[in-house]
Design an enzyme around this catalytic site. Structure first.
Site, PDB file in Angstrom:
ATOM      1  N   ASP A 198       0.317  -0.936   0.113  1.00 51.85           N
ATOM      2  CA  ASP A 198      -0.594   0.294  -0.297  1.00 51.85           C
ATOM      3  C   ASP A 198       0.917   1.312  -0.033  1.00 51.85           C
ATOM      4  O   ASP A 198       1.583   1.336   1.526  1.00 51.85           O
ATOM      5  CB  ASP A 198      -0.731   0.108   0.972  1.00 51.85           C
ATOM      6  N   GLN A 201       0.867   6.259   1.027  1.00 54.41           N
ATOM      7  CA  GLN A 201       1.370   7.890   2.211  1.00 54.41           C
ATOM      8  C   GLN A 201       2.166   7.678   1.365  1.00 54.41           C
ATOM      9  O   GLN A 201       3.039   8.721   2.023  1.00 54.41           O
ATOM     10  CB  GLN A 201       0.932   7.013   3.394  1.00 54.41           C
ATOM     11  N   LYS A 224      -3.377  11.797  -3.606  1.00 50.82           N
ATOM     12  CA  LYS A 224      -2.460  12.196  -2.199  1.00 50.82           C
ATOM     13  C   LYS A 224      -1.199  12.714  -3.255  1.00 50.82           C
ATOM     14  O   LYS A 224      -0.229  13.144  -2.402  1.00 50.82           O
ATOM     15  CB  LYS A 224      -2.186  10.670  -1.614  1.00 50.82           C
ATOM     16  N   CYS A 364      -9.734   5.292   9.655  1.00 49.45           N
ATOM     17  CA  CYS A 364      -9.539   4.457   9.104  1.00 49.45           C
ATOM     18  C   CYS A 364      -7.782   3.487   9.689  1.00 49.45           C
ATOM     19  O   CYS A 364      -7.996   2.427   8.707  1.00 49.45           O
ATOM     20  CB  CYS A 364      -9.515   4.452   7.633  1.00 49.45           C
TER      21      CYS A 364
END
Length: 406
Positions: A198, A201, A224, A364
């Site tokens: 993932d 970020q 993002k 989340c």
């Protein structure tokens, strides 16, 4: 060295006022703002190129197709994928992880093991729960310490011949911790597991080289990374993407369709059923161009300086509770904190009245909050257009919130 004022002029929303105060936007981990170049690329597409791609012989279709595929090539170069066909356009990181988890849900068998971490966003938990329920596989969780740092000794011990998938964040959305992805991947490959990352970020803050990391899948979101919402990308090694069944069926992802059976298109189109978000993909490519124009190293250096400045100021406040790795070299520009005895929502509401946008809640990442036995945190996350003066106003705002709410 970057000129912050010039950069801020690229982001028209930063001229807004909120509650009659200048907007201070510290919710970048949720969604970054969009520069004029990206906005202009969206307007240009709908003004000059709007047509469906890959299917038409007319000029608009061909021009739109070229722009769409050029954006894929930009992402290939940015992430150093071996081939452009290893980049699949998605609706975002969540879509990318679900695509992979759905495929492995059909390939795994009872007794196989899927490893995730205690730090994960819900989007890297729930899809694997669904895959485990479908296949009979077992979900295992890497524990973390009090600072949210993953327990690598425990991770190493849980790897075995039944481990088929390891799926973890590159960077924690709740705390900003950078996880040791290269080592996690190396250990997983030693037992024959595939690695899914993932990258939601990490991609805005770290130069990601998928070949150097040797990861098998890497999912990101444009919104993002100074791009639009509703578009993202999934990198996957060619041989592994070829083994996965299609995630969706429809037009574009097929070679031939007969009522008895259908054959699927080559990569990456096998995973891009229907009309894609053409404009979004092109704008994503423009956002990548923008990041390279500023300079990825310069962006990271500025954000790290903001992180240091903010932590120094917040640590001076009595009763502050900070979460995350104390080693700032293993952090991105995210600060998660609370004021002792005060609900994070109340602090966030007061900061909003001062024009300061932060995120409050469990982000989340409810299992993370359960580890700390808290309802949530206040999260301030920084981007290249944020300033030291804005940080100082945040610190004063937190002090004011404490005086009013304690």
């Amino acid at each position: 060295m970057i000129n912050i004022q010039d950069i801020r002029e690229d982001f028209p929303i930063l001229q807004r006022r909120v509650h009659d105060r200048p907007l201070i936007y510290f919710d970048n981990a949720a969604t970054s703002q969009t520069p004029t170049e990206v906005i202009d690329s969206i307007v240009h597409y709908y003004t000059h190129l709007n047509a469906n791609i890959h299917r038409g012989v007319h000029a608009l279709s061909q021009e739109a197709t070229e722009a769409y595929e050029q954006a894929r090539h930009k992402l290939q170069l940015h992430f150093n994928a071996k081939h452009a066909r290893e980049i699949v356009f998605t609706a975002g990181t969540t879509h990318g992880i679900n695509l992979v988890a759905s495929g492995y849900g059909q390939l795994l068998k009872a007794g196989d093991e899927i490893v995730i971490s205690a730090s994960e966003h819900h989007s890297n938990i729930v899809p694997w729960q669904l895959a485990a329920a479908h296949s009979g596989a077992v979900l295992r969780v890497i524990p973390m310490d009090a600072h949210g740092v993953l327990d690598m000794q425990a991770y190493t011990a849980m790897l075995n011949e039944r481990t088929r998938v390891v799926s973890v964040q590159h960077v924690s959305n709740a705390m900003g911790n950078i996880h040791p992805i290269a080592r996690i991947t190396e250990l997983a490959h030693q037992v024959g597991a595939v690695v899914v990352i993932d990258g939601a970020q990490s991609a805005p803050h770290i130069q990601v080289d998928v070949q150097a990391l040797d990861v098998d899948f890497y999912a990101v979101s444009a919104h993002k990374m100074y791009g639009p919402t509703g578009i993202g990308a999934l990198y996957g090694k060619e041989e592994l993407l070829n083994t996965l069944p299609p995630y969706q069926g429809g037009g574009e992802m097929i070679k031939e369709v007969h009522f008895q059976a259908s054959t699927y298109a080559d990569l990456p189109y096998k995973f891009e059923a229907g009309t894609p978000n053409i404009c979004g993909a092109i704008a994503f490519g423009t956002a990548i161009d923008y990041m390279h124009f500023i300079g990825l190293e310069a962006m990271a250096a500025h954000e790290h300086a903001l992180l240091q400045h903010a932590l120094e100021g917040l640590q001076s406040i009595e009763g502050i509770e900070l979460y995350g790795n104390p080693n700032l070299n293993e952090r991105t520009a995210v600060i998660s904190f609370n004021l002792k005895g005060i609900h994070p929502y109340d602090v966030g509401t007061l900061l909003d009245q001062m024009g300061i946008a932060v995120r409050t809640g469990h982000h989340c990442a409810q299992p993370v909050m359960d580890c700390y036995h808290i309802p949530g945190t206040i999260r301030a996350s920084f981007a290249v257009y944020n300033t030291f003066e804005e940080i100082d106003l945040l610190i004063e705002g937190v002090k004011k919130a404490k005086r009013m709410l304690a």
